[in-house]
Write a protein that holds these residues in place. Structure first.
Motif, mmCIF file in Angstrom:
data_model
loop_
_atom_site.group_PDB
_atom_site.id
_atom_site.type_symbol
_atom_site.label_atom_id
_atom_site.label_comp_id
_atom_site.label_asym_id
_atom_site.label_seq_id
_atom_site.Cartn_x
_atom_site.Cartn_y
_atom_site.Cartn_z
ATOM 1 N N TYR A 278 0.833 -1.216 0.000
ATOM 2 C CA TYR A 278 0.000 0.000 0.000
ATOM 3 C C TYR A 278 0.864 1.262 0.000
ATOM 4 O O TYR A 278 0.564 2.212 0.698
ATOM 5 C CB TYR A 278 -0.938 0.011 1.204
ATOM 6 N N CYS A 279 1.961 1.234 -0.775
ATOM 7 C CA CYS A 279 2.863 2.379 -0.751
ATOM 8 C C CYS A 279 2.368 3.505 -1.645
ATOM 9 O O CYS A 279 2.690 4.661 -1.427
ATOM 10 C CB CYS A 279 4.256 1.958 -1.188
ATOM 11 N N GLY A 280 1.594 3.148 -2.672
ATOM 12 C CA GLY A 280 1.057 4.190 -3.537
ATOM 13 C C GLY A 280 1.984 4.604 -4.656
ATOM 14 O O GLY A 280 1.690 5.526 -5.403
ATOM 15 N N LEU A 281 3.128 3.919 -4.790
ATOM 16 C CA LEU A 281 4.063 4.301 -5.860
ATOM 17 C C LEU A 281 3.472 4.040 -7.231
ATOM 18 O O LEU A 281 3.755 4.778 -8.184
ATOM 19 C CB LEU A 281 5.385 3.546 -5.704
ATOM 20 N N CYS A 282 2.640 3.000 -7.369
ATOM 21 C CA CYS A 282 2.024 2.698 -8.664
ATOM 22 C C CYS A 282 1.158 3.862 -9.111
ATOM 23 O O CYS A 282 1.192 4.289 -10.264
ATOM 24 C CB CYS A 282 1.238 1.399 -8.600
ATOM 25 N N GLU A 283 0.381 4.403 -8.172
ATOM 26 C CA GLU A 283 -0.482 5.538 -8.481
ATOM 27 C C GLU A 283 0.366 6.743 -8.868
ATOM 28 O O GLU A 283 0.059 7.471 -9.813
ATOM 29 C CB GLU A 283 -1.358 5.861 -7.259
ATOM 30 N N GLU A 284 1.463 6.903 -8.136
ATOM 31 C CA GLU A 284 2.340 8.048 -8.360
ATOM 32 C C GLU A 284 2.971 8.009 -9.759
ATOM 33 O O GLU A 284 3.086 9.017 -10.424
ATOM 34 C CB GLU A 284 3.457 8.007 -7.310
ATOM 35 N N VAL A 285 3.369 6.808 -10.177
ATOM 36 C CA VAL A 285 4.177 6.705 -11.383
ATOM 37 C C VAL A 285 3.342 6.630 -12.652
ATOM 38 O O VAL A 285 3.824 6.918 -13.737
ATOM 39 C CB VAL A 285 5.104 5.475 -11.278
ATOM 40 N N CYS A 286 2.082 6.274 -12.533
ATOM 41 C CA CYS A 286 1.278 5.985 -13.721
ATOM 42 C C CYS A 286 1.112 7.223 -14.604
ATOM 43 O O CYS A 286 0.579 8.233 -14.160
ATOM 44 C CB CYS A 286 -0.096 5.478 -13.312
ATOM 45 N N PRO A 287 1.558 7.192 -15.848
ATOM 46 C CA PRO A 287 1.458 8.360 -16.717
ATOM 47 C C PRO A 287 0.033 8.582 -17.218
ATOM 48 O O PRO A 287 -0.309 9.672 -17.673
ATOM 49 C CB PRO A 287 2.400 8.029 -17.878
ATOM 50 N N GLU A 288 -0.800 7.579 -17.115
ATOM 51 C CA GLU A 288 -2.154 7.666 -17.664
ATOM 52 C C GLU A 288 -3.209 7.870 -16.580
ATOM 53 O O GLU A 288 -4.392 7.879 -16.870
ATOM 54 C CB GLU A 288 -2.470 6.371 -18.429
ATOM 55 N N GLU A 289 -2.791 8.003 -15.353
ATOM 56 C CA GLU A 289 -3.701 8.115 -14.221
ATOM 57 C C GLU A 289 -4.752 7.006 -14.259
ATOM 58 O O GLU A 289 -5.945 7.227 -14.228
ATOM 59 C CB GLU A 289 -4.358 9.493 -14.165
ATOM 60 N N ALA A 290 -4.236 5.783 -14.383
ATOM 61 C CA ALA A 290 -5.119 4.634 -14.551
ATOM 62 C C ALA A 290 -5.223 3.799 -13.284
ATOM 63 O O ALA A 290 -6.147 3.008 -13.149
ATOM 64 C CB ALA A 290 -4.600 3.751 -15.675
ATOM 65 N N ILE A 291 -4.284 3.966 -12.380
ATOM 66 C CA ILE A 291 -4.299 3.122 -11.186
ATOM 67 C C ILE A 291 -4.400 4.012 -9.950
ATOM 68 O O ILE A 291 -3.718 5.032 -9.857
ATOM 69 C CB ILE A 291 -3.042 2.205 -11.172
ATOM 70 N N PHE A 292 -5.327 3.696 -9.085
ATOM 71 C CA PHE A 292 -5.576 4.538 -7.914
ATOM 72 C C PHE A 292 -5.680 3.684 -6.670
ATOM 73 O O PHE A 292 -6.218 2.573 -6.712
ATOM 74 C CB PHE A 292 -6.887 5.313 -8.082
ATOM 75 N N LEU A 293 -5.193 4.198 -5.572
ATOM 76 C CA LEU A 293 -5.405 3.515 -4.299
ATOM 77 C C LEU A 293 -6.735 3.984 -3.730
ATOM 78 O O LEU A 293 -6.911 5.154 -3.406
ATOM 79 C CB LEU A 293 -4.260 3.814 -3.320
ATOM 80 N N ARG A 294 -7.694 3.040 -3.632
ATOM 81 C CA ARG A 294 -9.017 3.395 -3.105
ATOM 82 C C ARG A 294 -9.064 3.078 -1.618
ATOM 83 O O ARG A 294 -8.037 2.750 -1.005
ATOM 84 C CB ARG A 294 -10.094 2.623 -3.874
ATOM 85 N N LYS A 295 -10.258 3.133 -1.042
ATOM 86 C CA LYS A 295 -10.333 3.027 0.424
ATOM 87 C C LYS A 295 -10.594 1.614 0.952
ATOM 88 O O LYS A 295 -10.865 1.445 2.131
ATOM 89 C CB LYS A 295 -11.406 3.979 0.942
ATOM 90 N N ASP A 296 -10.514 0.597 0.092
ATOM 91 C CA ASP A 296 -10.737 -0.760 0.612
ATOM 92 C C ASP A 296 -9.503 -1.203 1.396
ATOM 93 O O ASP A 296 -8.390 -1.118 0.895
ATOM 94 C CB ASP A 296 -10.954 -1.731 -0.554
ATOM 95 N N TYR A 297 -9.711 -1.629 2.622
ATOM 96 C CA TYR A 297 -8.567 -2.055 3.434
ATOM 97 C C TYR A 297 -8.693 -3.486 3.930
ATOM 98 O O TYR A 297 -7.741 -4.088 4.363
ATOM 99 C CB TYR A 297 -8.371 -1.126 4.633
ATOM 100 N N SER A 298 -9.903 -4.019 3.885
ATOM 101 C CA SER A 298 -10.100 -5.342 4.471
ATOM 102 C C SER A 298 -10.024 -6.395 3.372
ATOM 103 O O SER A 298 -11.030 -6.903 2.910
ATOM 104 C CB SER A 298 -11.437 -5.372 5.185
ATOM 105 N N ILE A 299 -8.804 -6.680 2.899
ATOM 106 C CA ILE A 299 -8.612 -7.642 1.822
ATOM 107 C C ILE A 299 -8.236 -8.975 2.459
ATOM 108 O O ILE A 299 -7.208 -9.084 3.110
ATOM 109 C CB ILE A 299 -7.470 -7.202 0.891
ATOM 110 N N THR A 300 -9.091 -9.977 2.301
ATOM 111 C CA THR A 300 -8.792 -11.260 2.943
ATOM 112 C C THR A 300 -8.917 -12.393 1.940
ATOM 113 O O THR A 300 -9.559 -12.252 0.899
ATOM 114 C CB THR A 300 -9.767 -11.551 4.096
ATOM 115 N N GLY A 301 -8.314 -13.502 2.255
ATOM 116 C CA GLY A 301 -8.423 -14.686 1.414
ATOM 117 C C GLY A 301 -7.972 -15.885 2.205
ATOM 118 O O GLY A 301 -7.243 -15.744 3.183
#
Ligand code: SF4
Ligand code: SF4
Lengths: 397, 176
Positions: free
Chosen positions: B122-145
């Motif tokens: 959840y560092c957010g670097l993907c969102e930061e680097v994306c030139p197309e503004e295609a990837i965003f960190l949303r507010k879901d935090y409870s990811i389980t499996g």
């Protein structure tokens, strides 16, 4: 063999003593295990309440596992079973580089002393003519001191065998903590022997039944249920209870009580004296490297020690299983059971007090504990002995 | 500048610890009594009660992919996020956009886009680097499996979590 013969065999004095002792030991051991898990639950719940939290409130009857719609939370009481089950089913991890023999030995050494202490504590008067003490020995109090000081070996060995720095520091702390309070603990009890004239815990309790609890300055003399109907006798016994001796003796006995109470906290490694454990500084101290059932043994040992310590406080200072008016077990099995209930009730109060203290006070610093033991309690306990002697000498002349 | 803090002189009563101990006991007793009657408890019963409404706008939850207002996948499979991701949680398989597609001029889109949520920090670097503004960190935090495979978000899940993000880049739109 017919039943009459078996019955006769079972009631011959020696055989009777042996099987009742085994039965008492068995029952008490199981009760202790139960008490430990209840105490752990109480500890979690009380700590939560003190910190404005809810505490464990979910583990109850898992109806969803049995095909039901909703779990029954049951105020989280299932936690008492869930905790030990978790500890039992975890992997028992033994780090490389530990001294295996001592690593396995240490938890047992910690668990043993508190259980031995319980052997000499009278947890009731008598039931069907069987004395509710596993071993009624004359040097009961000395036995308690001798045995409880052994538990420090378990902790020190655990710290040393773990071959790791934090447990090592914990073990060292434990041994130096012991020499700081053990002297005061032993000396604080001497005034009680001077007053009661015995080392036998059962006799100390008998003395308290006749003369009132050691922490109470006033006690109606020879007070009983029948007197309530005869106001004259009642007033007589109320007046007879007032004596200058008791009021004077109350001062040294209270000092003894406070020193003993504080020393028991140190003995059981409870906060504010849990220096060997010290989670925040030593990552759990002597049991850092332990897991699963080995860790559970330490846990069990600590809580059993709390139970035994409270039992000792209750038996020596708070009248043991006795309550005013209530007769002892020789008046029928019902009263015998009531006495046992009274003992457990008193012990629970002390246990709750220990928990309450734990969640109130911060840990003492290392040097503060040493200073308290050597410069505070040790001289006070010594002085207390002379004070008692002087009071006894003056009053008896 | 050094500040000299004078040690307060303790009175005899204070040196005995006892008054302070009793005061402390009184305070904890007050809290215990209050909590016994279910008052003043601040615990939030988590799965039933949530703090979601109070999450700040900059909260970094699970990374997700978004589509623009025309329903176009914004990701162009440049793979910059895959390369910057510190724990290497992202795996992208790019594909050429077919001739007959209305967005042919974009040229590339991901055929598969997996984020391993067991790795993501959840560092957010993907969102930061994306030139197309295609990837965003949303507010879901409870990811389980229940196993590793369940922890991998595939393209479908990522778009479902991400939804539509309007009005950020216009360079691919038809000229007016
Ligand atoms: S948030 Fe960080 S760790 Fe997670 S996918 Fe993006 S770059 Fe990787
Ligand atoms: S999400 Fe952004 S950075 Fe990652 S491949 Fe797609 S366009 Fe490139």
């Amino acid at each position: 063999m017919d039943t009459a013969l078996i019955l006769h065999f079972l009631t011959t004095p020696l055989v009777f003593l042996i099987w009742t002792t085994f039965l008492k030991t068995f029952i008490l051991l199981n009760v202790v295990l139960g008490v430990v898990s209840v105490t752990v639950f109480a500890e979690r719940k009380v700590s939560a309440f003190i910190q404005d939290r809810t505490g464990p409130n979910r583990v109850g009857i898992p109806m969803t596992l049995l095909g039901g719609k909703k779990d029954i939370p049951f105020w989280g009481l299932g936690q008492m079973i869930a905790d030990p089950v978790k500890l039992l089913t975890k992997e028992n991890f033994v780090p490389a580089g530990v001294n295996k023999f001592f690593f396995w030995l240490a938890p047992k050494l910690v668990l043993l002393p508190p259980l031995l202490v319980l052997a000499v504590l009278p947890f009731g008067s008598s039931l069907f003519g069987v004395e509710m003490t596993i071993a009624n020995i004359n040097a009961g109090v000395l036995f308690i001191f001798a045995v409880t000081s052994l538990s420090v070996y378990g902790i020190t060995i655990a710290g040393w065998a773990s071959n790791s720095k934090f447990p090592f520091i914990g073990g060292i702390r434990s041994s130096s903590q012991m020499i700081s309070y053990e002297l005061a603990l032993g000396l604080s009890i001497i005034p009680i022997f001077m007053v009661c004239g015995t080392l036998n815990i059962n006799e100390i309790i008998d003395w308290q039944i006749k003369n009132g609890w050691l922490v109470a300055p006033y006690w109606p003399h020879g007070f009983s249920l029948g007197q309530l109907l005869h106001p004259h006798d009642l007033i007589h016994s109320l007046v007879a209870g007032v004596s200058l001796e008791r009021f004077l003796l109350w001062i040294p006995l209270m000092i003894s009580f406070v020193i003993f109470l504080v020393s028991i906290f140190a003995e059981t490694n409870r906060l504010p004296f849990d220096l060997p454990e010290a989670e925040q500084e030593l990552v759990g101290g002597y049991h850092t490297e332990y897991s699963s059932m080995n860790f559970a043994s330490f846990f069990l040992g600590e809580y059993a020690a709390m139970f035994a310590g409270s039992g000792a406080i209750v038996s020596i200072f708070l009248g043991g299983w006795s309550l005013p008016i209530i007769p002892d077990g020789s008046q029928g099995w019902f009263w015998g059971l009531v006495n046992i209930g009274v003992w457990f009730a008193k012990v629970s109060v002390i246990l709750l007090f220990m928990i309450w203290i734990r969640w109130t006070l911060p840990r003492f610093r290392y040097d503060q504990l040493m200073k308290l033991g050597w410069l505070g309690f040790f001289p006070i306990a010594l002085f207390n002995i002379f004070l008692t002697a002087v009071i006894l000498a003056v009053v008896h002349h | 500048m050094a500040i000299v803090v004078n040690r307060p002189k303790l009175t005899t009563a204070e040196k005995f610890y006892l008054p302070a101990i009793f005061a402390g006991l009184a305070i904890t007793w007050k809290h215990l009594k209050r909590a016994l009657f279910n008052k003043g408890i601040v615990t939030m019963q988590y799965p039933e009660e949530k703090w979601d409404a109070n999450l700040p706008a900059w909260y970094r939850g699970a990374p997700t992919l978004v589509v623009d207002e025309n329903g176009r996948e914004k990701c162009v499979s440049c793979q910059l996020c895959e390369f910057i991701c510190p724990p290497r949680a992202i795996t992208i398989k790019p594909m050429e956009i077919p001739e007959n597609d209305p967005w042919r001029k974009v040229e590339k889109r991901p055929e598969a886009f997996d984020i391993d949520m067991a790795r993501c920090i959840y560092c957010g670097l993907c969102e930061e680097v994306c030139p197309e503004e295609a990837i965003f960190l949303r507010k879901d935090y409870s990811i389980t499996g229940l196993n590793r495979a369940e922890m991998v978000h595939d393209k479908e899940t990522l778009y479902k979590l991400g939804g539509v993000m309007k009005g950020l880049t216009f360079k691919w739109n038809e000229l007016k």
